[in-house]
Motif scaffolding. Structure first.
Motif, PDB file in Angstrom:
ATOM      1  N   ILE A   2       1.989  -6.075   4.052  1.00 44.32           N
ATOM      2  CA  ILE A   2       1.571  -4.690   3.884  1.00 44.32           C
ATOM      3  C   ILE A   2       2.034  -3.933   5.126  1.00 44.32           C
ATOM      4  N   THR A   3       2.647  -2.769   4.931  1.00 40.41           N
ATOM      5  CA  THR A   3       3.120  -1.974   6.066  1.00 40.41           C
ATOM      6  C   THR A   3       2.543  -0.566   5.983  1.00 40.41           C
ATOM      7  N   LEU A   4       2.656   0.169   7.071  1.00 38.27           N
ATOM      8  CA  LEU A   4       2.257   1.559   7.056  1.00 38.27           C
ATOM      9  C   LEU A   4       3.217   2.372   7.894  1.00 38.27           C
ATOM     10  N   LYS A   7       3.084   7.949  10.539  1.00 38.35           N
ATOM     11  CA  LYS A   7       2.194   9.056  10.204  1.00 38.35           C
ATOM     12  C   LYS A   7       0.836   8.539   9.713  1.00 38.35           C
ATOM     13  N   ALA A   8       0.856   7.516   8.867  1.00 37.06           N
ATOM     14  CA  ALA A   8      -0.396   6.926   8.379  1.00 37.06           C
ATOM     15  C   ALA A   8      -1.155   6.266   9.527  1.00 37.06           C
ATOM     16  N   ALA A   9      -0.441   5.532  10.369  1.00 42.40           N
ATOM     17  CA  ALA A   9      -1.081   4.853  11.501  1.00 42.40           C
ATOM     18  C   ALA A   9      -1.733   5.861  12.441  1.00 42.40           C
ATOM     19  N   ASP A  10      -1.043   6.953  12.733  1.00 47.05           N
ATOM     20  CA  ASP A  10      -1.606   7.983  13.616  1.00 47.05           C
ATOM     21  C   ASP A  10      -2.871   8.577  13.014  1.00 47.05           C
ATOM     22  N   HIS A  11      -2.859   8.843  11.727  1.00 39.25           N
ATOM     23  CA  HIS A  11      -4.025   9.423  11.052  1.00 39.25           C
ATOM     24  C   HIS A  11      -5.210   8.450  11.090  1.00 39.25           C
ATOM     25  N   ILE A  12      -4.947   7.190  10.807  1.00 38.03           N
ATOM     26  CA  ILE A  12      -6.006   6.174  10.831  1.00 38.03           C
ATOM     27  C   ILE A  12      -6.560   6.020  12.235  1.00 38.03           C
ATOM     28  N   GLN A  13      -5.676   5.978  13.233  1.00 38.75           N
ATOM     29  CA  GLN A  13      -6.111   5.810  14.623  1.00 38.75           C
ATOM     30  C   GLN A  13      -6.987   6.979  15.057  1.00 38.75           C
ATOM     31  N   THR A  14      -6.640   8.189  14.638  1.00 36.80           N
ATOM     32  CA  THR A  14      -7.456   9.370  14.962  1.00 36.80           C
ATOM     33  C   THR A  14      -8.868   9.216  14.393  1.00 36.80           C
ATOM     34  N   PHE A  57       2.074  -0.220  14.172  1.00 36.74           N
ATOM     35  CA  PHE A  57       1.842   0.878  15.104  1.00 36.74           C
ATOM     36  C   PHE A  57       0.449   0.803  15.733  1.00 36.74           C
ATOM     37  N   GLY A  58      -0.017  -0.425  15.991  1.00 39.65           N
ATOM     38  CA  GLY A  58      -1.294  -0.632  16.656  1.00 39.65           C
ATOM     39  C   GLY A  58      -2.510  -0.568  15.753  1.00 39.65           C
ATOM     40  N   VAL A  59      -2.321  -0.419  14.447  1.00 35.36           N
ATOM     41  CA  VAL A  59      -3.428  -0.348  13.494  1.00 35.36           C
ATOM     42  C   VAL A  59      -3.448  -1.615  12.649  1.00 35.36           C
ATOM     43  N   LYS A  60      -4.615  -2.221  12.537  1.00 32.52           N
ATOM     44  CA  LYS A  60      -4.762  -3.434  11.728  1.00 32.52           C
ATOM     45  C   LYS A  60      -5.183  -3.084  10.311  1.00 32.52           C
ATOM     46  N   GLY A  73       3.899  -6.109  -0.422  1.00 33.09           N
ATOM     47  CA  GLY A  73       5.066  -5.235  -0.355  1.00 33.09           C
ATOM     48  C   GLY A  73       4.729  -3.757  -0.284  1.00 33.09           C
ATOM     49  N   THR A  74       3.447  -3.417  -0.343  1.00 31.19           N
ATOM     50  CA  THR A  74       3.023  -2.014  -0.340  1.00 31.19           C
ATOM     51  C   THR A  74       3.190  -1.381   1.033  1.00 31.19           C
ATOM     52  N   GLU A  75       3.620  -0.125   1.021  1.00 28.96           N
ATOM     53  CA  GLU A  75       3.669   0.679   2.234  1.00 28.96           C
ATOM     54  C   GLU A  75       2.660   1.814   2.076  1.00 28.96           C
ATOM     55  N   LEU A  76       1.836   2.001   3.085  1.00 32.45           N
ATOM     56  CA  LEU A  76       0.840   3.063   3.092  1.00 32.45           C
ATOM     57  C   LEU A  76       1.381   4.216   3.924  1.00 32.45           C
TER      58      LEU A  76
END
Length: 106
Positions: A2-4, A7-14, A57-60, A73-76
Motif C-alpha cells: 500500500i502506498t500514499l 499530498k496524502a501523507a502531509d494531510h495525514i501528518q497534519t 513519507f513518514g506516515v505508517k 497495490g492501492t495508492e492513497l
C-alpha cells in the motif's frame, strides 16, 4: 503493498499532529454499498499483532490481512477539486464501482 502520495501523507501528518496522538492510519474494507465493499479509514492508536505495516513519507499505514487481499497495490491520494476534497483510492483490484463512488467490487 500500500502506498500514499506526498499530498496524502502531509494531510495525514497534519491531522495526527493536531490530534496529539496516533501511530498512523488504519486502512481497511467492509461490506457495504451497492457494489459490495467500501473503504474504511481511521486513526490507528495501537498496532495489532496481525497488522501489515506500510510506510510512506513518514506516515505508517496499518492494514489487517483480510483487507489486504482487496487493497494490495492501492495508492492513497488526497485531492481537492472545487468544493470537493478528500482521500482518493487508486486500487488496481477494482473491477467495478457504484455510480456515487462510495463502494466497489473486486
Amino acid at each position: 503493498m500500500i502506498t500514499l502520495t506526498k499530498k496524502a501523507a502531509d494531510h495525514i501528518q497534519t491531522f495526527l499532529t493536531k490530534r496529539g496522538k496516533g501511530e498512523g492510519i488504519r486502512l481497511g474494507v467492509k461490506t457495504s454499498g451497492c457494489s459490495g465493499m467500501a473503504y474504511t479509514l481511521e486513526f490507528a492508536d495501537t498496532v495489532q499483532p496481525e497488522d501489515l505495516v506500510f510506510e510512506g513519507f513518514g506516515v505508517k499505514i496499518f492494514v489487517d490481512p483480510k483487507s489486504h487481499i482487496y487493497l494490495d497495490g492501492t495508492e492513497l491520494d488526497y485531492t481537492k477539486e472545487g468544493l470537493q476534497e478528500g482521500f482518493k483510492f487508486q486500487n488496481p483490484n477494482v473491477k467495478d464501482e457504484c455510480g456515487c463512488g462510495e463502494s466497489f467490487h473486486v
